[in-house]
Each structure stands twice: as structure tokens, then as C-alpha cells.
Design an enzyme around this catalytic site. Structure first.
Site, PDB file in Angstrom:
ATOM      1  N   ASP A   1       4.375   9.637   3.757  1.00 58.47           N
ATOM      2  CA  ASP A   1       5.664   9.855   3.082  1.00 58.47           C
ATOM      3  C   ASP A   1       5.750   9.067   1.769  1.00 58.47           C
ATOM      4  O   ASP A   1       6.827   8.908   1.196  1.00 58.47           O
ATOM      5  CB  ASP A   1       6.825   9.468   4.007  1.00 58.47           C
TER       6      ASP A   1
ATOM      7  N   ASP B   1       2.519  -7.049   4.426  1.00 58.34           N
ATOM      8  CA  ASP B   1       3.605  -6.903   5.404  1.00 58.34           C
ATOM      9  C   ASP B   1       3.203  -7.387   6.796  1.00 58.34           C
ATOM     10  O   ASP B   1       2.034  -7.682   7.053  1.00 58.34           O
ATOM     11  CB  ASP B   1       4.073  -5.434   5.465  1.00 58.34           C
TER      12      ASP B   1
ATOM     13  N   HIS C   1       5.130   5.834   1.264  1.00 51.07           N
ATOM     14  CA  HIS C   1       5.528   4.417   1.249  1.00 51.07           C
ATOM     15  C   HIS C   1       4.350   3.521   0.884  1.00 51.07           C
ATOM     16  O   HIS C   1       3.206   3.803   1.225  1.00 51.07           O
ATOM     17  CB  HIS C   1       6.203   3.983   2.554  1.00 51.07           C
TER      18      HIS C   1
HETATM   19  C1  GLP Z   1       1.433   1.164   7.264  1.00 51.77           C
HETATM   20  C2  GLP Z   1       1.275  -0.007   6.305  1.00 51.77           C
HETATM   21  C3  GLP Z   1       0.967   0.464   4.909  1.00 51.77           C
HETATM   22  C4  GLP Z   1      -0.180   1.466   4.933  1.00 51.77           C
HETATM   23  C5  GLP Z   1       0.232   2.662   5.762  1.00 51.77           C
HETATM   24  C6  GLP Z   1      -0.837   3.734   5.806  1.00 51.77           C
HETATM   25  O1  GLP Z   1       2.685   1.701   7.250  1.00 51.77           O
HETATM   26  N1  GLP Z   1       2.433  -0.836   6.261  1.00 51.77           N
HETATM   27  O2  GLP Z   1       0.626  -0.643   4.106  1.00 51.77           O
HETATM   28  O3  GLP Z   1      -0.517   1.857   3.628  1.00 51.77           O
HETATM   29  O4  GLP Z   1       0.463   2.206   7.076  1.00 51.77           O
HETATM   30  O5  GLP Z   1      -1.781   3.456   6.799  1.00 51.77           O
HETATM   31  P1  GLP Z   1      -3.174   4.147   6.908  1.00 51.77           P
HETATM   32  O6  GLP Z   1      -4.031   3.520   5.875  1.00 51.77           O
HETATM   33  O7  GLP Z   1      -3.646   3.819   8.293  1.00 51.77           O
HETATM   34  O8  GLP Z   1      -2.980   5.593   6.694  1.00 51.77           O
END
Ligand code: GLP
Length: 269
Positions: free
Chosen positions: A142, A73, A144
């Protein structure tokens, strides 16, 4: 679904990196001329894995010369050279330290004039390589995956998504705590794009991800927790640490500890 439960973040990172390295090496040894195609995430979760992969590359064990990557992304409206663009993140934390040819590292362009065309062309490019061999990902609190926020279609492909307030609050830590500085939209691969990979590996660490892990492993498949789609994947591996298991049933925890007992040590190189 496999669930690998490692004691802590460092061990989780080592396990994941060695698994990825093994897959790339096996691909190389098989005499396959097609590049190995790797899907990649940003966020704090993969940082340890990237560090271990960098070490393996520097030691001469692993090469990324025949690896093509596709990132999950990118924020809409942030130019590549913005401190918080995912392009910048990936170069700072990974690509600048390995031997991957610049043209092999693909990221969505958040400044594309025509985002619909950008997303269509991204899917087409993935398909032109024969699809993704291994998609590495993280997970939001959440549930995602990539930027497929709760209630995203489980059959979605690469497209534009509006970020939820929750995600903006979580990611504000990278923008000096200023929620209004975070772009409201992003381009992201879809749930189906991830599900179409031959194999998917998701890193889940820390207590803040415990609820998401429970929904990924024990919940029903639901668009409310897009991570739960992984239950339908033929080769999904969750690599987590003990803290992330805080909400799993004792029986679930014991089941995976038992069944993966022989596989818990990071594999030898
Ligand atoms: C963002 C990214 C995701 C990632 C998420 C969690 O929203 N788009 O791909 O998995 O953050 O981030 P972190 O690994 O810093 O908890």
C-alpha cells in the site's frame, strides 16, 4: 529520483549492497572520523542485500566498525527476545554476522514505558550523529515506508502508529498466519525522518509491489501513498526488479532503462 531496474531480486540485492558498501568505503577513505550513519529496514525485501553485505564484511572488504545504524521501526509490546521482534530480526539476519559494535546498532524499544519519550530520544540521538547519511528502506504493497501507513503525515517524525488491517494481513505470514497475534501498534520513524537523510534508497521487488512503485514514481505526491514523498527528496534511489515494473508506463520504464543504462551492472569493488 533515480530508478535502477535490475532483472531479478538477486541482482537488485547485489546492486544495493555494492552501492551501500561503496558509500561506506568512500566515507572511510575521505578521512572522516564521524561514523557513517545508516538507516535500516526489516521485512523480506532487504534480506538479499543483508546477505551480500555480510559476504563483503566476511571477505574483509567492508567493515562496520565505524558505522552507526538506526532501524526504522519496532512493534509495540514485543520484547527484544520475541521471535518476531524487529530487534531479533536484525540480529538474526544482519548484526550477528558483521563486525558492528553492539552499541552502534540502534532500535526503538517497543517495550518502552514512555513511548513519547522513547521517540523523542531516538530523534535526538539521530541528530547527535549529524543525521542519517543513507536510509535504506522497503515498501509495503500500500506504499507505506517504515510504518507510515496511508494518510500518515508527510512531515511526521518518530512516533507511535496504529497498523492498518492490510499491513496486519500482510505481516501475518510471520506470525503463523494469525492476525490477532500481531501487535496493533508500532513505533516508527516518520516520513520526515526518512526525508531528512542525505540519501534514501528504497528496494522494491515483485509484482505485489507494482502498484506501489507506480505511485512512488508516476503518481502525485500524496499522503495516501507515503512513498510518493520521495519525489521531493534530492537524492532518492529506487532499486527495483522487472516484476515490480509491471504497472509503470512503457515510456517511464524506457526512460529509466535508457538513462541508467551505464549504471545497471552492479558496481565493481
Ligand atoms: C513492514 C515494515 C516495512 C517494510 C514492509 C514491507 O510493514 N515496517 O518497513 O518495508 O513491511 O515488507 P516486505 O519487505 O516483507 O515486503
Amino acid at each position: 529520483m533515480r530508478v535502477i531496474i535490475e532483472p531479478d531480486y538477486d541482482k537488485l540485492s547485489l546492486w544495493a549492497a555494492r552501492y551501500i558498501a561503496r558509500r561506506i568505503k568512500n566515507h572511510e577513505r575521505s578521512g572522516e572520523t564521524r561514523p557513517f550513519v545508516l538507516g535500516l529496514p526489516t521485512g523480506s525485501s532487504p534480506l538479499g542485500t543483508y546477505k551480500e553485505l555480510i559476504k563483503l564484511c566476511r571477505s574483509g572488504y567492508l567493515s562496520f566498525r565505524n558505522v552507526v545504524t538506526f532501524n526504522m521501526d519496532e512493534y509495540i509490546g514485543l520484547p527484544k527476545n520475541h521471535e518476531q521482534s524487529y530487534w531479533m530480526f536484525m540480529h538474526r539476519n544482519f548484526f550477528d554476522h558483521i563486525d558492528i559494535p553492539a552499541e552502534n546498532a540502534n532500535l526503538l524499544d517497543g517495550m518502552a514505558e514512555d513511548p513519547v519519550e522513547e521517540c523523542r530520544a531516538y530523534e535526538e540521538k539521530i541528530a547527535s550523529y549529524g543525521g542519517i547519511d543513507l536510509f535504506l528502506g522497503g515498501i509495503g504493497a500500500d506504499g507505506h515506508i517504515a510504518f507510515n501507513e496511508p494518510f500518515s503525515s508527510l512531515s511526521s517524525r518518530t512516533r507511535e502508529k496504529t497498523l492498518t488491517y492490510d499491513t496486519k494481513v500482510m505481516n501475518s505470514r510471520f506470525f503463523g498466519g494469525n492476525i490477532s497475534a500481531i501487535p496493533s501498534k508500532a513505533l516508527t520513524v516518520g516520513v520526515e525522518t526518512i526525508m531528512s537523510a542525505d540519501e534514501v534508497m528504497i528496494l522494491v521487488n515483485g509484482h505485489s509491489k507494482a502498484r506501489a512503485l507506480r505511485h512512488t514514481v508516476e503518481g502525485g505526491v500524496s499522503q495516501a501513498w507515503t512513498c510518493s514523498a520521495l519525489q521531493m527528496h534530492k537524492r532518492a534511489i529506487i532499486v527495483c526488479d522487472e516484476d515490480a515494473c509491471d504497472e509503470l508506463k512503457v515510456s517511464t520504464y524506457r526512460y529509466f532503462k535508457d538513462i541508467e543504462q551505464a549504471n545497471l551492472e552492479p558496481m565493481a569493488l
